[in-house]
Scaffold this motif. Structure first.
Motif, short mmCIF file in Angstrom:
data_model
loop_
_atom_site.label_atom_id
_atom_site.label_comp_id
_atom_site.label_asym_id
_atom_site.label_seq_id
_atom_site.Cartn_x
_atom_site.Cartn_y
_atom_site.Cartn_z
N LEU A 265 -14.81 2.37 -40.53
CA LEU A 265 -15.15 1.39 -41.57
C LEU A 265 -16.53 0.80 -41.36
O LEU A 265 -17.18 0.36 -42.32
CB LEU A 265 -14.09 0.29 -41.60
N ARG A 266 -17.00 0.76 -40.12
CA ARG A 266 -18.34 0.24 -39.87
C ARG A 266 -19.43 1.25 -40.23
O ARG A 266 -20.54 0.85 -40.62
CB ARG A 266 -18.49 -0.14 -38.39
N GLU A 267 -19.15 2.54 -40.10
CA GLU A 267 -20.21 3.54 -40.16
C GLU A 267 -20.23 4.39 -41.42
O GLU A 267 -21.23 5.07 -41.67
CB GLU A 267 -20.13 4.45 -38.93
N VAL A 268 -19.16 4.42 -42.21
CA VAL A 268 -19.18 5.26 -43.41
C VAL A 268 -20.18 4.71 -44.42
O VAL A 268 -20.54 3.53 -44.40
CB VAL A 268 -17.78 5.34 -44.04
N ASP A 269 -20.62 5.58 -45.32
CA ASP A 269 -21.62 5.20 -46.31
C ASP A 269 -21.01 4.48 -47.51
O ASP A 269 -21.67 3.66 -48.15
CB ASP A 269 -22.38 6.44 -46.79
N VAL A 270 -19.76 4.81 -47.84
CA VAL A 270 -19.11 4.20 -48.99
C VAL A 270 -17.61 4.10 -48.72
O VAL A 270 -17.04 4.96 -48.04
CB VAL A 270 -19.38 5.03 -50.28
N ILE A 271 -16.98 3.05 -49.22
CA ILE A 271 -15.55 2.82 -49.03
C ILE A 271 -14.88 2.74 -50.40
O ILE A 271 -15.30 1.94 -51.25
CB ILE A 271 -15.28 1.53 -48.24
N PHE A 272 -13.87 3.56 -50.62
CA PHE A 272 -13.07 3.51 -51.84
C PHE A 272 -11.78 2.76 -51.51
O PHE A 272 -11.07 3.14 -50.57
CB PHE A 272 -12.75 4.91 -52.35
N ALA A 273 -11.48 1.72 -52.27
CA ALA A 273 -10.35 0.83 -51.95
C ALA A 273 -9.45 0.67 -53.15
O ALA A 273 -9.91 0.68 -54.31
CB ALA A 273 -10.87 -0.53 -51.49
N GLU A 274 -8.16 0.52 -52.87
CA GLU A 274 -7.19 0.27 -53.94
C GLU A 274 -7.51 -1.03 -54.67
O GLU A 274 -7.44 -1.10 -55.90
CB GLU A 274 -5.77 0.22 -53.35
N ASP A 275 -7.84 -2.06 -53.94
CA ASP A 275 -8.25 -3.34 -54.50
C ASP A 275 -9.46 -3.81 -53.70
O ASP A 275 -9.33 -4.12 -52.50
CB ASP A 275 -7.12 -4.36 -54.43
N THR A 276 -10.62 -3.86 -54.33
CA THR A 276 -11.84 -4.22 -53.60
C THR A 276 -11.79 -5.64 -53.06
O THR A 276 -12.39 -5.93 -52.03
CB THR A 276 -13.06 -4.05 -54.52
N ARG A 277 -11.07 -6.54 -53.74
CA ARG A 277 -10.97 -7.91 -53.25
C ARG A 277 -10.17 -7.96 -51.96
O ARG A 277 -10.55 -8.63 -50.98
CB ARG A 277 -10.34 -8.81 -54.31
N THR A 278 -9.03 -7.26 -51.92
CA THR A 278 -8.20 -7.24 -50.71
C THR A 278 -8.94 -6.59 -49.55
O THR A 278 -8.94 -7.09 -48.42
CB THR A 278 -6.88 -6.51 -50.99
N ALA B 215 -4.61 3.21 -59.48
CA ALA B 215 -3.82 4.14 -60.28
C ALA B 215 -4.42 4.39 -61.66
O ALA B 215 -4.08 5.39 -62.30
CB ALA B 215 -2.40 3.59 -60.44
N PHE B 216 -5.32 3.54 -62.13
CA PHE B 216 -5.85 3.68 -63.48
C PHE B 216 -7.22 4.34 -63.52
O PHE B 216 -7.75 4.59 -64.60
CB PHE B 216 -5.93 2.30 -64.15
N ASN B 217 -7.83 4.63 -62.39
CA ASN B 217 -9.15 5.27 -62.40
C ASN B 217 -9.28 6.35 -61.34
O ASN B 217 -10.39 6.63 -60.87
CB ASN B 217 -10.25 4.21 -62.21
N VAL C 244 -9.13 3.74 -48.45
CA VAL C 244 -8.14 2.82 -47.88
C VAL C 244 -7.28 2.27 -49.00
O VAL C 244 -7.70 2.18 -50.15
CB VAL C 244 -8.82 1.66 -47.11
N SER C 245 -6.06 1.90 -48.64
CA SER C 245 -5.17 1.20 -49.56
C SER C 245 -5.11 -0.27 -49.14
O SER C 245 -5.71 -0.68 -48.15
CB SER C 245 -3.77 1.82 -49.55
N ASP C 246 -4.37 -1.05 -49.91
CA ASP C 246 -4.28 -2.48 -49.58
C ASP C 246 -3.62 -2.69 -48.22
O ASP C 246 -3.99 -3.61 -47.49
CB ASP C 246 -3.49 -3.21 -50.66
N ALA C 247 -2.64 -1.87 -47.89
CA ALA C 247 -1.93 -2.00 -46.62
C ALA C 247 -1.25 -0.67 -46.31
O ALA C 247 -0.63 -0.07 -47.19
CB ALA C 247 -0.90 -3.12 -46.66
N GLY C 248 -1.37 -0.24 -45.08
CA GLY C 248 -0.69 0.98 -44.67
C GLY C 248 -1.55 2.22 -44.83
O GLY C 248 -2.78 2.16 -44.91
N THR C 249 -0.88 3.37 -44.88
CA THR C 249 -1.55 4.67 -44.95
C THR C 249 -1.79 5.06 -46.40
O THR C 249 -0.87 4.99 -47.22
CB THR C 249 -0.69 5.74 -44.26
#
Length: 371
Positions: free
Chosen positions: A113-126, A148-150, A171-176
């Motif tokens: 998480l420190r070194e990747v160039d971009v992070i895709f997240a289920e909820d960017t706020r979480t 789920a919508f994009n 990453v997801s909000d929690a878990g795998t």
């Protein structure tokens, strides 16, 4: 711990032959002991060596001169040292995050998480809050949504990043990721659109595995049903189908707390009175109020109704399969076909079988049997 300065300067000479000093007690520093004991020795035996020991210990305490973690015998360990991990580019990393306890984050997940160039997240706020709690700064890196919508659009965006020789994390909000969470379309897009790009797993927390490990139910055969549909008719039909499929194994479901009681009542109606299957309700796993309830369906229902707090938090519901004594005799499908082919014409038994099982090759098998 902070070390006191040497009591005897390097240039000092013993004032008398019998003068003695007390050495500091044995102190554990890292993986080695400081080279002192509690004995009293003459000053003449100390001098420069004592000062050098202090200096070496202080350097080890500050992290200088750290030794390798590989075995001294020369054989390589099966585990990879943290310092040896280097992120691939391009690559997609599937990073598991804590399901409740922040301390469950792994060292490898932190580095990715420190070194990747971009992070895709289920909820960017979480995920943004998680990164802040972990002390990870984005530093103008992108944090993009993937829900789920994009998923289709996120997959195409990820492919463009990978073609630019970047590495990304999902990453997801929690878990795998992908375990009852979005991301399947993204991984499939990478596998099909850029098959040469590696997709790496960064394993960690998963409510499914955590519940199985503490429930005390059989784990040799497991059927994971995820979340049941929210609609009444579809919900009941899905539950009946899963119970049939998991007759010889443990069924695992994720459930929202406000639907737990309804799901347990549906289970009680579907299970026969003689079908005394064991159940487990795992609530708030890894959190302060973690609770695991075990028993029959009636015992679990009583416990949930009497204590409203059992209807709060994230819930994993496990239903054990039937005991071997309660199962019917095993049926050999080919033996049934042999009996039917000898007694009935082919059209009488192949068409109903195809309708129920959806097996298009059944007619060919029956012809071979009759031949």
């Amino acid at each position: 711990m902070p070390l006191a300065p040497c009591a005897v300067p390097c240039t000092a000479r013993p004032a008398a032959a019998g003068l003695a000093v007390a050495r500091p007690p044995r102190v554990r520093v890292g993986r080695r002991h400081a080279p002192w004991c509690s004995a009293v020795v003459p000053v003449s035996a100390v001098g420069h060596r004592l000062c050098g020991a202090f200096r070496r210990c202080e350097r080890r305490r500050r992290g200088h001169g750290r030794r390798s973690l590989r075995p001294a015998s020369g054989a390589r360990s099966k585990l990879v040292d943290v310092e040896e991990i280097e992120l691939e580019r391009p690559a997609l990393y599937m990073v598991a995050t804590p399901i409740g306890n922040l301390s469950d984050i792994t060292l490898r997940a932190l580095q990715v998480l420190r070194e990747v160039d971009v992070i895709f997240a289920e909820d960017t706020r979480t995920t943004g809050l998680l990164l802040s709690r972990l002390g990870i700064q984005l530093n103008q890196r992108l944090l993009l949504p993937c829900h789920a919508f994009n998923e289709e659009q996120a997959g195409q965006s990820l492919l463009r990043k990978l073609r630019d020789n970047q590495c990304a994390a999902l990453v997801s909000d929690a878990g795998t990721p992908l375990i009852s969470d979005p991301g399947y379309a993204v991984v499939r897009a990478v596998r099909q659109g850029a098959p040469q790009v590696p997709v790496r797993s960064v394993p960690g927390c998963c409510a499914l595995a955590a519940a199985l490990s503490v429930a005390g139910l059989p784990c040799s055969r497991v059927l994971f049903g995820g979340f049941l549909p929210s609609g009444g008719a579809a919900r009941l039909a899905e539950l009946r189908s899963l119970l049939r499929q998991a007759s010889t194994g443990t069924l695992v479901l994720y459930e929202a707390p406000h639907r737990l009681l309804n799901t347990l009542e549906m289970l009680r109606d579907e299970l026969d009175a003689e079908d005394a299957r064991e159940l487990a309700v795992c609530r708030e796993l890894t959190k302060r109020y973690e609770t695991v309830l075990r028993g029959t369906i009636d015992e679990i229902l009583m416990e949930v109704r009497e204590k409203p707090e059992n209807q709060k938090g994230e819930v994993v519901l496990l239903v054990a399969g039937r005991a071997e004594s309660e199962r019917g005799p095993a049926v050999d499908a080919m033996e049934v076909l042999r009996i039917l082919s000898a007694e009935l014409p082919e059209s009488r038994y192949t068409k109903p079988a195809r309708d129920e099982r959806g097996a298009p090759g059944l007619t060919t098998r029956s012809k071979k049997l009759r031949g």
